[in-house]
Motif scaffolding. Structure first.
Motif, PDB file in Angstrom:
ATOM      1  N   LEU A 119       0.821  -1.186   0.032  1.00 30.49           N
ATOM      2  CA  LEU A 119       0.063  -0.095   0.154  1.00 30.49           C
ATOM      3  C   LEU A 119       0.934   1.148   0.136  1.00 30.49           C
ATOM      4  O   LEU A 119       1.910   1.373   0.611  1.00 30.49           O
ATOM      5  CB  LEU A 119      -0.881   0.068   1.154  1.00 30.49           C
ATOM      6  N   GLN A 150      -2.918   5.193   0.813  1.00 28.78           N
ATOM      7  CA  GLN A 150      -3.813   4.344   1.004  1.00 28.78           C
ATOM      8  C   GLN A 150      -3.806   3.844   2.396  1.00 28.78           C
ATOM      9  O   GLN A 150      -4.766   3.521   3.198  1.00 28.78           O
ATOM     10  CB  GLN A 150      -3.407   3.133   0.056  1.00 28.78           C
ATOM     11  N   SER A 201      -6.298  -5.300  -4.973  1.00 27.40           N
ATOM     12  CA  SER A 201      -6.048  -4.439  -6.030  1.00 27.40           C
ATOM     13  C   SER A 201      -6.614  -4.579  -7.162  1.00 27.40           C
ATOM     14  O   SER A 201      -6.455  -3.705  -8.266  1.00 27.40           O
ATOM     15  CB  SER A 201      -4.422  -4.212  -6.084  1.00 27.40           C
ATOM     16  N   LEU A 207      -9.865  -2.337  -2.305  1.00 25.27           N
ATOM     17  CA  LEU A 207      -9.216  -1.492  -1.666  1.00 25.27           C
ATOM     18  C   LEU A 207      -9.731  -0.257  -1.771  1.00 25.27           C
ATOM     19  O   LEU A 207     -10.192   0.578  -0.946  1.00 25.27           O
ATOM     20  CB  LEU A 207      -7.754  -1.422  -2.151  1.00 25.27           C
ATOM     21  N   ALA A 208     -10.357   0.223  -3.116  1.00 34.47           N
ATOM     22  CA  ALA A 208     -11.078   1.648  -3.093  1.00 34.47           C
ATOM     23  C   ALA A 208     -12.383   1.465  -2.548  1.00 34.47           C
ATOM     24  O   ALA A 208     -12.825   2.675  -2.012  1.00 34.47           O
ATOM     25  CB  ALA A 208     -11.039   1.703  -4.798  1.00 34.47           C
ATOM     26  N   ILE A 263     -11.519   2.378   1.083  1.00 32.09           N
ATOM     27  CA  ILE A 263     -11.290   3.443   1.391  1.00 32.09           C
ATOM     28  C   ILE A 263     -12.497   4.396   1.406  1.00 32.09           C
ATOM     29  O   ILE A 263     -12.739   5.221   2.271  1.00 32.09           O
ATOM     30  CB  ILE A 263     -10.055   4.022   0.677  1.00 32.09           C
TER      31      ILE A 263
END
Length: 144
Positions: free
Chosen positions: A45, A49, A105, A119-120, A123
């Motif tokens: 990361l 991140q 990812s 991951l996005a 977040i």
């Protein structure tokens, strides 16, 4: 008197682990940060991140990054690390190769991710989404 002490100790041992009390967070923060640093490295990361997942600014993450950094984490931060640790473990049980660390990812077309990477999505969605991803990984690996 000994019987009363034994019952008190049994009650304390039986209570579920939480992060609400500062004493619990003080006791667990060093280990939680150590685990999080390792996950950040394994998942490769960026600082941005790592900071976003932990719910802190990049400058705060940079201060927490060194192994010598000591801080009592908030209940929110402990919950985030707990969810991410569960995801990490679940992925490593599900995949026997490097896919366990790459999965976060990769674009995902599932409804939980809406064509974003996990991951996005985490977040953007914060703790609720992290917990959903943890449940998803556990369900996929048959842990539910």
């Amino acid at each position: 008197m000994q019987g009363m002490l034994d019952r008190t100790q049994a009650k304390l041992a039986a209570r579920p682990q939480g992060f609400a009390t500062e004493a619990d967070r003080d006791r667990l923060s060093k280990t939680a940060l150590k685990a999080y640093r390792r996950i950040v490295a394994q998942w490769d990361l960026t600082s941005q991140q790592a900071a976003a997942l932990l719910g802190v600014s990049v400058s705060t993450w940079e201060r927490l990054k060194p192994e010598t950094a000591v801080k009592i984490l908030s209940q929110d931060q402990m919950t985030r690390i707990s969810a991410l640790t569960g995801i990490y473990k679940g992925l490593h049980l599900l995949f026997a190769d490097s896919m366990a660390d790459r999965w976060l990812s990769l674009d995902n077309s599932g409804p939980l991710f809406d064509r974003r990477t996990p991951l996005a999505a985490m977040i953007d969605g914060g703790i609720p989404h992290m917990l959903e991803v943890r449940r998803y990984v556990d369900a996929v690996r048959g842990g539910l």
